[in-house]
Design a protein around this motif. Structure first.
Motif, short mmCIF file in Angstrom:
data_model
loop_
_atom_site.label_atom_id
_atom_site.label_comp_id
_atom_site.label_asym_id
_atom_site.label_seq_id
_atom_site.Cartn_x
_atom_site.Cartn_y
_atom_site.Cartn_z
N ILE A 297 0.85 -1.19 0.00
CA ILE A 297 0.00 0.00 0.00
C ILE A 297 0.89 1.24 0.00
CG2 ILE A 297 -0.18 -0.12 2.52
CD1 ILE A 297 -2.94 1.25 2.27
N PHE A 298 0.41 2.29 -0.69
CA PHE A 298 1.10 3.57 -0.72
C PHE A 298 0.05 4.67 -0.71
CE2 PHE A 298 2.82 7.24 -3.02
CZ PHE A 298 4.02 7.46 -2.33
N ILE A 299 0.26 5.69 0.10
CA ILE A 299 -0.64 6.84 0.15
C ILE A 299 0.17 8.09 -0.17
CG2 ILE A 299 -2.26 8.18 1.55
CD1 ILE A 299 -2.74 5.70 3.24
N ASP A 300 -0.23 8.83 -1.22
CA ASP A 300 0.53 10.00 -1.60
C ASP A 300 0.09 11.23 -0.80
OD1 ASP A 300 -1.76 11.12 -2.80
OD2 ASP A 300 -1.20 10.50 -4.82
N ASN A 303 -3.54 12.11 -0.45
CA ASN A 303 -4.37 11.04 0.12
C ASN A 303 -5.02 10.15 -0.93
OD1 ASN A 303 -3.94 11.52 2.95
ND2 ASN A 303 -5.23 13.33 2.77
N HIS A 304 -4.34 9.98 -2.08
CA HIS A 304 -4.72 8.93 -3.01
C HIS A 304 -4.11 7.63 -2.47
CE1 HIS A 304 -5.91 12.24 -5.41
NE2 HIS A 304 -4.74 12.49 -5.97
N ILE A 305 -4.90 6.58 -2.44
CA ILE A 305 -4.50 5.32 -1.83
C ILE A 305 -4.29 4.28 -2.94
CG2 ILE A 305 -5.15 3.52 -0.18
CD1 ILE A 305 -7.19 5.69 0.93
N TYR A 306 -3.10 3.70 -3.00
CA TYR A 306 -2.75 2.72 -4.02
C TYR A 306 -2.56 1.36 -3.35
CZ TYR A 306 -1.52 7.08 -6.42
OH TYR A 306 -1.53 8.35 -6.96
N ILE A 307 -3.28 0.35 -3.82
CA ILE A 307 -3.21 -0.98 -3.24
C ILE A 307 -2.67 -1.97 -4.27
CG2 ILE A 307 -4.45 -2.83 -2.06
CD1 ILE A 307 -4.59 -0.20 -0.54
N ALA A 308 -1.60 -2.67 -3.92
CA ALA A 308 -1.09 -3.74 -4.78
C ALA A 308 -1.97 -4.97 -4.58
CB ALA A 308 0.36 -4.05 -4.44
N ASP A 309 -2.91 -5.15 -5.51
CA ASP A 309 -3.89 -6.24 -5.46
C ASP A 309 -3.24 -7.46 -6.11
OD1 ASP A 309 -6.21 -7.69 -5.26
OD2 ASP A 309 -7.36 -6.48 -6.67
N SER A 310 -2.39 -8.14 -5.35
CA SER A 310 -1.40 -9.06 -5.89
C SER A 310 -1.96 -10.16 -6.78
CB SER A 310 -0.58 -9.67 -4.75
OG SER A 310 0.12 -8.68 -4.05
N TYR A 311 -2.95 -10.89 -6.28
CA TYR A 311 -3.43 -12.04 -7.04
C TYR A 311 -4.52 -11.69 -8.04
CZ TYR A 311 -0.46 -15.27 -4.53
OH TYR A 311 0.66 -15.93 -4.05
N ASN A 312 -4.89 -10.43 -8.10
CA ASN A 312 -5.69 -9.92 -9.21
C ASN A 312 -4.81 -9.24 -10.25
OD1 ASN A 312 -8.33 -10.74 -8.60
ND2 ASN A 312 -8.62 -9.03 -7.17
#
Length: 324
Positions: A297-300, A303-312
């Motif tokens: 996860i990374f939040i800039d 406050n945009h939130i980026y999620i590494a949705d690994s198995y998708n």
């Protein structure tokens, strides 16, 4: 604290609203990388055929585990499946030209953080190294080739004192480095008490300058000051909201709230900086606003939130809508 949770869907947006007596917050889905259109196009073409042709033909994510995001649609994505780094821009995914060579292979990418000068640090837990991705994105070098690490995973930069904190999962400890990669101090050992760890994995530096560390197999988050002194902890193993099953990535928004990705819950849980559970978003699945074994996860700063949705095999992007 009493919360009312309201799930809302529209044609363009899926979000959850969490209402209490004092505030109304919502997390809105805004994008995924690759875009839905591009993702469908790649599925029709068949990414496996491109994989056989070499790195220069790989244009689809396989198992993203980390991300540094910029403005909803752009980012640097660390793909453990392909063992390489993608740059996402204008709804396109591309491996930098210099990384397309077979020699440029990272067998176990894990954590990443961005420096004030726009360079990016990232770890490889099998190579036992920290690497530097240059600001122009044209070079990767080792941070300090004399630095000995044991399975480095999570990494964070504390801009208040220009220190790099790196988790050594295999050693159950945290190393604090200067900006050149020289070790200043290390702390921690295997155990269950305060300041002890059982396979820690991820770290973030909050807006309060405290270090929040995912102590994965102790199913908790431990909090330390800038000197590495234990302050407090929160979390325990369990099946309900506010508990942890497989905590992975961790990040902080500009309001000081702490976000913990849980791979087995397929969700993101949000806590205040005192460890009080607030709410969560996401559920198991493959549609938008759903996850399958998410990790990073990374939040800039916006406050945009980026999620590494690994198995998708994607990164999903959300907006935090915060009302005082």
């Amino acid at each position: 604290m009493l919360f009312y949770i309201n799930s809302v869907q529209s044609q363009d947006t899926t979000y959850v609203e969490i209402l209490d007596f004092n505030a109304t917050n919502s997390v809105s889905w805004v994008n995924q990388i690759p875009s839905l259109k591009e993702d469908n196009k790649k599925t029709k073409k068949g990414w496996f055929k491109r994989l056989l042709l070499g790195k220069s033909e790989i244009t689809a994510l396989q198992k993203p585990v980390g991300v540094i995001g910029f403005d909803h649609e752009e980012g640097i994505i660390f793909d453990q499946g392909h063992g390489t780094i993608f740059i996402a821009k204008d709804n396109k995914l591309e491996i930098p030209k210099f990384l397309r060579k077979e020699a440029s292979y990272f067998p176990s990418l894990v954590g990443a953080c961005i420096l004030p000068d726009n360079r990016i640090l990232f770890t490889d837990s099998k190579l036992n190294k920290i690497f530097v991705f240059s600001a122009d994105r044209k070079q990767v070098t080792e941070l300090n080739n004399s630095l000995e690490l044991t399975q480095p995973t999570g990494i964070a930069f504390n801009k208040s004192n220009n220190q790099i904190w790196v988790i050594e999962t295999g050693a159950h400890r945290i190393s604090i480095l200067d900006i050149t990669g020289k070790r200043i101090k290390a702390f921690g050992l295997r155990g269950h008490g305060p300041g002890e760890f059982n396979y820690p994995t991820s770290i973030c530096i909050g807006s309060d300058e405290k270090a929040y560390i995912v102590d994965a197999l102790n199913y908790r988050v431990q909090i330390f000051d800038t000197h590495g002194t234990f302050i407090f902890e929160f979390g325990e193993n369990g099946n309900g909201s506010g508990f942890f099953a497989s905590p992975k990535g961790i990040a902080s928004d500009s309001y000081g709230n702490i976000y913990v990705v849980d791979a087995l819950f397929h969700t993101v849980q949000i806590f205040d900086n005192r460890g009080n559970y607030l709410y969560n978003f996401g559920a198991q699945g493959r549609d938008i606003n759903q996850f399958w074994m998410p990790s990073g996860i990374f939040i800039d700063k916006n406050n945009h939130i980026y999620i590494a949705d690994s198995y998708n095999s994607r990164v999903q992007v959300f907006d935090l809508n915060y009302m005082e």
